[in-house]
Write a protein that holds these residues in place. Sequence first.
Motif, PDB file in Angstrom:
ATOM      1  N   ASP A 157      79.221  74.519  30.666  1.00  0.00           N
ATOM      2  CA  ASP A 157      80.187  75.598  30.865  1.00  0.00           C
ATOM      3  C   ASP A 157      79.415  76.869  31.173  1.00  0.00           C
ATOM      4  OD1 ASP A 157      82.971  74.532  30.197  1.00  0.00           O
ATOM      5  OD2 ASP A 157      81.844  73.904  28.428  1.00  0.00           O
ATOM      6  N   GLU A 158      79.722  77.513  32.291  1.00  0.00           N
ATOM      7  CA  GLU A 158      79.059  78.759  32.616  1.00  0.00           C
ATOM      8  C   GLU A 158      80.048  79.723  33.255  1.00  0.00           C
ATOM      9  OE1 GLU A 158      75.861  78.037  35.337  1.00  0.00           O
ATOM     10  OE2 GLU A 158      77.183  77.730  37.052  1.00  0.00           O
ATOM     11  N   GLN A 159      79.699  80.994  33.191  1.00  0.00           N
ATOM     12  CA  GLN A 159      80.512  82.026  33.796  1.00  0.00           C
ATOM     13  C   GLN A 159      79.604  83.150  34.276  1.00  0.00           C
ATOM     14  OE1 GLN A 159      83.049  83.914  30.874  1.00  0.00           O
ATOM     15  NE2 GLN A 159      81.537  83.633  29.254  1.00  0.00           N
ATOM     16  N   ALA A 160      80.165  84.053  35.036  1.00  0.00           N
ATOM     17  CA  ALA A 160      79.397  85.197  35.511  1.00  0.00           C
ATOM     18  C   ALA A 160      80.363  86.256  36.004  1.00  0.00           C
ATOM     19  CB  ALA A 160      78.430  84.795  36.625  1.00  0.00           C
ATOM     20  N   GLN A 161      79.879  87.478  35.995  1.00  0.00           N
ATOM     21  CA  GLN A 161      80.601  88.570  36.616  1.00  0.00           C
ATOM     22  C   GLN A 161      79.578  89.518  37.223  1.00  0.00           C
ATOM     23  OE1 GLN A 161      82.863  90.520  33.565  1.00  0.00           O
ATOM     24  NE2 GLN A 161      81.070  91.226  32.442  1.00  0.00           N
ATOM     25  N   GLY A 162      79.992  90.266  38.199  1.00  0.00           N
ATOM     26  CA  GLY A 162      79.066  91.169  38.862  1.00  0.00           C
ATOM     27  C   GLY A 162      79.646  91.668  40.168  1.00  0.00           C
ATOM     28  N   ARG A 163      78.790  91.743  41.207  1.00  0.00           N
ATOM     29  CA  ARG A 163      79.219  92.294  42.488  1.00  0.00           C
ATOM     30  C   ARG A 163      79.076  91.268  43.601  1.00  0.00           C
ATOM     31  NH1 ARG A 163      80.852  97.123  42.968  1.00  0.00           N
ATOM     32  NH2 ARG A 163      80.643  98.582  41.219  1.00  0.00           N
ATOM     33  N   TRP A 164      79.984  91.358  44.577  1.00  0.00           N
ATOM     34  CA  TRP A 164      79.919  90.492  45.747  1.00  0.00           C
ATOM     35  C   TRP A 164      79.890  91.349  47.004  1.00  0.00           C
ATOM     36  CZ3 TRP A 164      83.702  90.290  49.621  1.00  0.00           C
ATOM     37  CH2 TRP A 164      84.929  90.898  49.330  1.00  0.00           C
ATOM     38  N   ILE A 165      79.158  90.845  47.997  1.00  0.00           N
ATOM     39  CA  ILE A 165      79.133  91.475  49.309  1.00  0.00           C
ATOM     40  C   ILE A 165      79.168  90.369  50.356  1.00  0.00           C
ATOM     41  CG2 ILE A 165      77.831  93.518  48.562  1.00  0.00           C
ATOM     42  CD1 ILE A 165      75.344  92.257  49.872  1.00  0.00           C
ATOM     43  N   GLU A 166      79.519  90.746  51.550  1.00  0.00           N
ATOM     44  CA  GLU A 166      79.483  89.825  52.672  1.00  0.00           C
ATOM     45  C   GLU A 166      78.357  90.275  53.598  1.00  0.00           C
ATOM     46  OE1 GLU A 166      82.286  88.544  56.463  1.00  0.00           O
ATOM     47  OE2 GLU A 166      83.188  89.519  54.705  1.00  0.00           O
ATOM     48  N   ALA A 167      77.423  89.379  53.894  1.00  0.00           N
ATOM     49  CA  ALA A 167      76.280  89.730  54.737  1.00  0.00           C
ATOM     50  C   ALA A 167      75.778  88.497  55.459  1.00  0.00           C
ATOM     51  CB  ALA A 167      75.154  90.334  53.883  1.00  0.00           C
ATOM     52  N   ASP A 168      75.409  88.675  56.702  1.00  0.00           N
ATOM     53  CA  ASP A 168      74.834  87.597  57.523  1.00  0.00           C
ATOM     54  C   ASP A 168      75.724  86.362  57.547  1.00  0.00           C
ATOM     55  OD1 ASP A 168      72.568  89.188  58.001  1.00  0.00           O
ATOM     56  OD2 ASP A 168      71.623  88.495  56.149  1.00  0.00           O
ATOM     57  N   GLY A 169      77.040  86.598  57.562  1.00  0.00           N
ATOM     58  CA  GLY A 169      77.972  85.484  57.659  1.00  0.00           C
ATOM     59  C   GLY A 169      78.141  84.690  56.381  1.00  0.00           C
ATOM     60  N   LYS A 170      77.699  85.248  55.240  1.00  0.00           N
ATOM     61  CA  LYS A 170      77.835  84.557  53.961  1.00  0.00           C
ATOM     62  C   LYS A 170      78.357  85.521  52.903  1.00  0.00           C
ATOM     63  CE  LYS A 170      74.065  81.293  54.848  1.00  0.00           C
ATOM     64  NZ  LYS A 170      72.768  80.757  54.380  1.00  0.00           N
ATOM     65  N   LEU A 171      78.891  84.941  51.836  1.00  0.00           N
ATOM     66  CA  LEU A 171      79.265  85.709  50.662  1.00  0.00           C
ATOM     67  C   LEU A 171      78.109  85.644  49.676  1.00  0.00           C
ATOM     68  CD1 LEU A 171      81.635  87.137  49.035  1.00  0.00           C
ATOM     69  CD2 LEU A 171      81.923  84.917  47.946  1.00  0.00           C
ATOM     70  N   LEU A 172      77.682  86.792  49.162  1.00  0.00           N
ATOM     71  CA  LEU A 172      76.547  86.847  48.246  1.00  0.00           C
ATOM     72  C   LEU A 172      77.011  87.367  46.890  1.00  0.00           C
ATOM     73  CD1 LEU A 172      73.863  88.417  50.638  1.00  0.00           C
ATOM     74  CD2 LEU A 172      74.372  85.998  50.256  1.00  0.00           C
ATOM     75  N   LEU A 173      76.693  86.620  45.833  1.00  0.00           N
ATOM     76  CA  LEU A 173      77.062  86.989  44.465  1.00  0.00           C
ATOM     77  C   LEU A 173      75.825  87.421  43.690  1.00  0.00           C
ATOM     78  CD1 LEU A 173      79.433  84.015  43.508  1.00  0.00           C
ATOM     79  CD2 LEU A 173      80.049  86.180  44.606  1.00  0.00           C
ATOM     80  N   THR A 174      75.938  88.535  42.961  1.00  0.00           N
ATOM     81  CA  THR A 174      74.859  89.008  42.102  1.00  0.00           C
ATOM     82  C   THR A 174      75.425  89.334  40.733  1.00  0.00           C
ATOM     83  OG1 THR A 174      73.608  89.943  43.967  1.00  0.00           O
ATOM     84  CG2 THR A 174      73.070  90.749  41.769  1.00  0.00           C
ATOM     85  N   THR A 175      74.882  88.686  39.709  1.00  0.00           N
ATOM     86  CA  THR A 175      75.351  88.892  38.344  1.00  0.00           C
ATOM     87  C   THR A 175      74.902  90.255  37.828  1.00  0.00           C
ATOM     88  OG1 THR A 175      75.198  86.513  37.923  1.00  0.00           O
ATOM     89  CG2 THR A 175      75.357  87.949  36.011  1.00  0.00           C
TER      90      THR A 175
END
Length: 203
Positions: free
Chosen positions: A49-67
Amino acid sequence: MGLSLFLCVPAPAAVAPGVYDGSQTEMAARLVLRPDGKFAYALSYGALDEQAQGRWIEADGKLLLTTEPRPKPPRFAVVSDKPAADGGIHVALSDPDMLQGSSLTMVVTYAGASAPAFVEVDEDGRLPVPPGKTVAALVPDLPVFEQPLPAYALTPGGHMIVFRFEPNDLGIAAFDREPLAIDGDTLVLRRYDRTIRFEKDAN
């Protein structure tokens, strides 16, 4: 005039904020992308079981998640390290039940070696060391973690070592610009050798 105004209209973003469901057989997964650039993620897969929260951006045709904030990594702390009269290396866990009946495997770094080796500990707790090899560092192996855990450096001679697992922020996914492919309204994440397809909730 009308044509000029039309050409100046920016293209819509490929990723729309909202709720994305990635659940499949034996797996529950959910990703929420908020309009303010924040995200919430949760995954339940078998015993994990895992979770995360943080910021997302869209760059170079992908979605990037950073905790955010960055979670503290798990580690093994040394409860005790006593000399072994037989000159060998003996290892144990303070909570052997965490192995769930499996044998203890150590990630061993030999002096002068370019890469660590995975060595299964004998039933009596002794670490088998090949002739001519010197153990420079070691740490118990937990395959669930993608990144290696910090190793414990050894001094020459025999040791009787007891390790204690310190999970710290265990259960929080440490995303660092984790990429998700964009496939229309679907976001695709590779995690633990599984492909998770997050479909946008129509509601």
